[in-house]
Design an enzyme around this catalytic site. Structure first.
Site, short mmCIF file in Angstrom:
data_model
loop_
_atom_site.label_atom_id
_atom_site.label_comp_id
_atom_site.label_asym_id
_atom_site.label_seq_id
_atom_site.Cartn_x
_atom_site.Cartn_y
_atom_site.Cartn_z
N HIS A 21 84.44 -61.82 152.68
CA HIS A 21 84.75 -60.83 153.55
C HIS A 21 83.45 -59.81 153.82
O HIS A 21 83.19 -59.34 155.17
CB HIS A 21 85.95 -59.84 153.18
CG HIS A 21 87.28 -60.67 153.11
ND1 HIS A 21 88.16 -60.65 152.11
CD2 HIS A 21 88.19 -61.28 154.20
CE1 HIS A 21 89.14 -61.16 152.31
NE2 HIS A 21 89.15 -61.81 153.45
N LYS A 45 102.21 -63.81 152.50
CA LYS A 45 101.82 -63.75 151.32
C LYS A 45 102.24 -62.63 150.42
O LYS A 45 102.48 -61.50 150.91
CB LYS A 45 100.12 -63.61 151.43
CG LYS A 45 99.44 -64.57 152.32
CD LYS A 45 98.03 -64.26 152.58
CE LYS A 45 97.30 -65.18 153.46
NZ LYS A 45 95.86 -64.94 153.90
N ARG A 94 85.15 -70.13 158.11
CA ARG A 94 84.77 -70.68 156.94
C ARG A 94 84.66 -72.20 157.27
O ARG A 94 83.62 -72.83 156.55
CB ARG A 94 85.71 -70.72 155.66
CG ARG A 94 85.49 -69.12 155.03
CD ARG A 94 86.72 -69.05 154.44
NE ARG A 94 87.92 -68.77 154.96
CZ ARG A 94 89.16 -68.53 154.71
NH1 ARG A 94 89.14 -68.02 153.41
NH2 ARG A 94 90.19 -68.24 155.40
N SER A 131 90.94 -65.30 149.54
CA SER A 131 91.53 -64.37 148.54
C SER A 131 92.76 -65.04 147.67
O SER A 131 92.87 -64.65 146.68
CB SER A 131 92.30 -63.02 149.50
OG SER A 131 91.22 -62.52 150.35
#
Ligand code: ADP
Length: 169
Positions: A21, A45, A94, A131
């Site tokens: 990030h 999440k 990514r 994360s």
């Protein structure tokens, strides 16, 4: 021609913020006049850090960038982006899995809110960092010190201690 200042919003859950990030923020800040890092809730999440804790961590880490501000929000991302008059949405990529997911999200956001998305590719060394992975490794007592900033790692250790889950590193 007069230059209209461009405000970008970089939304995410940032639970916790990772080196990936930060890499995107470091690149994004060079492209826009203002970059608003917006900490949101992802209903899919489960939280590790509270939104306030996440905002505080990111503020500390972006102190050197005067054009960056950090806020939290609890509505739909496009709603928040419209409210703060963001010109573009910034997202990090990514891998091809991200492309597939982000493509759909960007199309939806453009259709429902008329907001464009700009993508930044992460540097190769952080291409695998998420994360979710950081949380999973940390909850099992693993070492994530190479994936997140030192200050975040210290807070993570403290958080796991509070939950009665000691960390090795
Ligand atoms: P969300 O729950 O909205 O996906 P995240 O905090 O997981 O929020 O991610 C926020 C944004 O940062 C997303 O665009 C995600 O693809 C991007 N991102 C996450 N990790 C990385 C990384 N290692 N490199 C580049 N971009 C990343």
């Amino acid at each position: 021609m007069e230059h209209k200042p461009i405000t970008a919003i970089f939304p995410g859950s940032f639970d916790p913020i990772t080196n990936g990030h930060l890499d995107v923020i470091g690149r994004g800040v060079q492209l826009f006049d203002r970059l608003i890092v917006a900490v949101g809730q992802n209903p899919a999440k489960e939280d590790l850090f509270t939104p306030d804790e996440r905002v505080e961590m990111i503020r500390e880490l972006t102190r050197a960038y005067p054009r960056v501000t950090v806020e939290s929000y609890d509505c739909l991302t496009v709603e928040y982006a419209t409210r703060i008059k963001a010109d573009v949405m910034l997202r990090g990529l990514r891998n091809l899995t991200d492309v597939q997911y982000e493509f759909q999200l960007a199309m939806t956001n453009r259709r429902v809110a008329g907001i464009e998305t700009v993508f930044i590719m992460t540097s190769e060394e952080y291409g695998f960092v998420s994360s979710t992975m950081v949380r999973e490794i940390a909850l099992l007592g693993g070492d994530v010190s190479k994936l997140i900033p030192r200050s975040v790692n210290d807070l993570l250790k403290r958080k796991l201690g509070e939950k009665g889950l000691p960390r090795k590193a």
